[in-house]
Design an enzyme around this catalytic site. Sequence first.
Site, PDB file in Angstrom:
ATOM      1  N   HIS A  67     -44.279  76.785 -89.090  1.00 25.95           N
ATOM      2  CA  HIS A  67     -44.504  78.160 -88.639  1.00 25.95           C
ATOM      3  C   HIS A  67     -43.525  79.078 -89.369  1.00 25.95           C
ATOM      4  O   HIS A  67     -43.912  80.136 -89.846  1.00 25.95           O
ATOM      5  CB  HIS A  67     -44.326  78.243 -87.125  1.00 25.95           C
ATOM      6  CG  HIS A  67     -44.711  79.563 -86.550  1.00 25.95           C
ATOM      7  ND1 HIS A  67     -45.961  80.112 -86.718  1.00 25.95           N
ATOM      8  CD2 HIS A  67     -44.005  80.455 -85.799  1.00 25.95           C
ATOM      9  CE1 HIS A  67     -46.019  81.283 -86.104  1.00 25.95           C
ATOM     10  NE2 HIS A  67     -44.853  81.517 -85.544  1.00 25.95           N
ATOM     11  N   PHE A 115     -46.574  84.293 -79.476  1.00 23.22           N
ATOM     12  CA  PHE A 115     -46.023  84.942 -78.293  1.00 23.22           C
ATOM     13  C   PHE A 115     -46.776  84.453 -77.057  1.00 23.22           C
ATOM     14  O   PHE A 115     -48.002  84.326 -77.069  1.00 23.22           O
ATOM     15  CB  PHE A 115     -46.161  86.462 -78.386  1.00 23.22           C
ATOM     16  CG  PHE A 115     -45.176  87.129 -79.313  1.00 23.22           C
ATOM     17  CD1 PHE A 115     -44.187  86.420 -79.967  1.00 23.22           C
ATOM     18  CD2 PHE A 115     -45.240  88.504 -79.525  1.00 23.22           C
ATOM     19  CE1 PHE A 115     -43.294  87.040 -80.822  1.00 23.22           C
ATOM     20  CE2 PHE A 115     -44.344  89.150 -80.371  1.00 23.22           C
ATOM     21  CZ  PHE A 115     -43.369  88.415 -81.018  1.00 23.22           C
ATOM     22  N   CYS A 167     -50.070  84.307 -82.534  1.00 18.16           N
ATOM     23  CA  CYS A 167     -49.972  83.792 -83.899  1.00 18.16           C
ATOM     24  C   CYS A 167     -50.535  82.385 -84.061  1.00 18.16           C
ATOM     25  O   CYS A 167     -50.593  81.863 -85.175  1.00 18.16           O
ATOM     26  CB  CYS A 167     -48.516  83.839 -84.354  1.00 18.16           C
ATOM     27  SG  CYS A 167     -47.816  85.499 -84.195  1.00 18.16           S
ATOM     28  N   HIS A 209     -46.153  87.265 -92.422  1.00 15.34           N
ATOM     29  CA  HIS A 209     -46.726  86.680 -91.215  1.00 15.34           C
ATOM     30  C   HIS A 209     -48.052  87.373 -90.900  1.00 15.34           C
ATOM     31  O   HIS A 209     -48.077  88.531 -90.493  1.00 15.34           O
ATOM     32  CB  HIS A 209     -45.747  86.838 -90.052  1.00 15.34           C
ATOM     33  CG  HIS A 209     -46.091  86.036 -88.849  1.00 15.34           C
ATOM     34  ND1 HIS A 209     -47.285  85.370 -88.716  1.00 15.34           N
ATOM     35  CD2 HIS A 209     -45.395  85.796 -87.695  1.00 15.34           C
ATOM     36  CE1 HIS A 209     -47.311  84.752 -87.547  1.00 15.34           C
ATOM     37  NE2 HIS A 209     -46.181  84.998 -86.909  1.00 15.34           N
ATOM     38  N   GLU A 245     -37.828  75.051 -84.510  1.00 13.32           N
ATOM     39  CA  GLU A 245     -38.835  74.236 -85.184  1.00 13.32           C
ATOM     40  C   GLU A 245     -38.169  73.120 -85.988  1.00 13.32           C
ATOM     41  O   GLU A 245     -38.663  71.979 -86.001  1.00 13.32           O
ATOM     42  CB  GLU A 245     -39.710  75.093 -86.092  1.00 13.32           C
ATOM     43  CG  GLU A 245     -40.895  74.343 -86.661  1.00 13.32           C
ATOM     44  CD  GLU A 245     -41.881  75.233 -87.413  1.00 13.32           C
ATOM     45  OE1 GLU A 245     -42.971  74.745 -87.745  1.00 13.32           O
ATOM     46  OE2 GLU A 245     -41.557  76.415 -87.660  1.00 13.32           O
ATOM     47  N   LYS A 269     -45.092  81.522 -95.338  1.00 10.98           N
ATOM     48  CA  LYS A 269     -44.854  82.895 -94.859  1.00 10.98           C
ATOM     49  C   LYS A 269     -43.777  83.596 -95.691  1.00 10.98           C
ATOM     50  O   LYS A 269     -43.693  84.818 -95.682  1.00 10.98           O
ATOM     51  CB  LYS A 269     -44.444  82.896 -93.393  1.00 10.98           C
ATOM     52  CG  LYS A 269     -45.569  82.607 -92.410  1.00 10.98           C
ATOM     53  CD  LYS A 269     -45.093  82.777 -90.978  1.00 10.98           C
ATOM     54  CE  LYS A 269     -46.197  82.482 -89.974  1.00 10.98           C
ATOM     55  NZ  LYS A 269     -46.474  81.034 -89.847  1.00 10.98           N
TER      56      LYS A 269
END
Length: 419
Positions: free
Chosen positions: A305, A405, A165, A342, A316, A337
């Site tokens: 994010h 990831f 991502c 996403h 975060e 998002k």
Amino acid sequence: MELKRVVVTGMGAVTPLGLSAEETWKNMLAGVSGADTIKQFDASRYKTTFACELKDFDPTVWIDKKEVRKMDRFCQMAIAGADMAIKDSGMDLETIDKDRVGVIYGVGIGGLKTMQDEIEYYSEHKDQPKFGPFFIPKMIGDIAPGQISIRYGFHGPNYATTSACASSTNALADAFNLIRLGKANIIVSGGAEAVITDPGLGGFCSMHALSTRNDEPQKASRPFSGSRDGFVMGEGSACLILEELEHAKARGAKIYCEMVGAGMSADAHHITASHPEGLGAKIVMSEALKDAEMKPEDIDYINVHGTSTPVGDRSEAKAIKELFGEWAYKLNISSTKSMTGHLLGAAGAIEAMACVKSVQEDIIPPTINHEEGDNDEEIDYNMNFTFNKAQKREVRAALSNTFGFGGHNACVIFKKYAE
């Protein structure tokens, strides 16, 4: 050596919120959700039946019908976004030095639908195995920048970045660095992803990563809310034209803003979960600030994010609070998002675009669907998460975070352009 300055001179996008950068931005500010029941295939067999799909996307608007059949959906989207960005930049394709124009795109997964179709056909014809001649070039992620360069004749640096991502943020960071090192005058950079498919949906469902709010898909992506239960898949493409400042000025290009910093780091913690204390997130933001020669208080907006997962949102928020200190309560934070879903490998590009527009127009897009705080109190809600409604303020500089990831983290910073 003295590094060259880099500016943004064009943008284009096809997203769940619109088939242009302008329409996407307008709907972001209005707090529109792109989520709905999946239309591309029957998703009723899965725990999650919805996603943020493109609406009314017709690739033949940008690509010849014969060529469309040779491309996976993600590549079609990449070309659409790039075409709009190139036109928006006003570059003259007849006179531009194409040896000094590159294409760098972030693609997290690539042609998953093509892979699915080919394997399904093979499994039914094992006695006479046959694969399509375009199977491999449709599937590989690097075909997106390859096809764009072929289409326009750009001979500069050309490749794809893959870091889950964080892919398209890494693409923008590479483009930024190559330009300021003098390796190119212009780089067409962004990201594309189209994995709302049986294996894409099924794979994320099996990981329990997706929201299962099937009765209210538009309210499912709710970053930093206590009732969040996973992310919402999205698809699409966004493209930025990054250009060396003097080159842009010489051709009379309009300048949206300046790109001033990029950071990269690794969590070195887990294959899918972010570091619980936000260690990698803190490092990557700190590196981006150092690269830009900026202090935390120089940032007015962070596009986080913010995927709407319990662990990710907490880590975060912790990283921002620890790094920015008292300024964490004075800057604005939001997760777009909550509206786009996403976009995986393309997430960084669309979120960078939101930062560019925020800097240009002095307005913060909202984090929609917030109804309640996190019951475990690990998120400090005194920070300004810009919940539910856009907020006007001066935006001198904006920072965009993406985490993938494997523990990949990437961060970029944009600020108002000034001579």
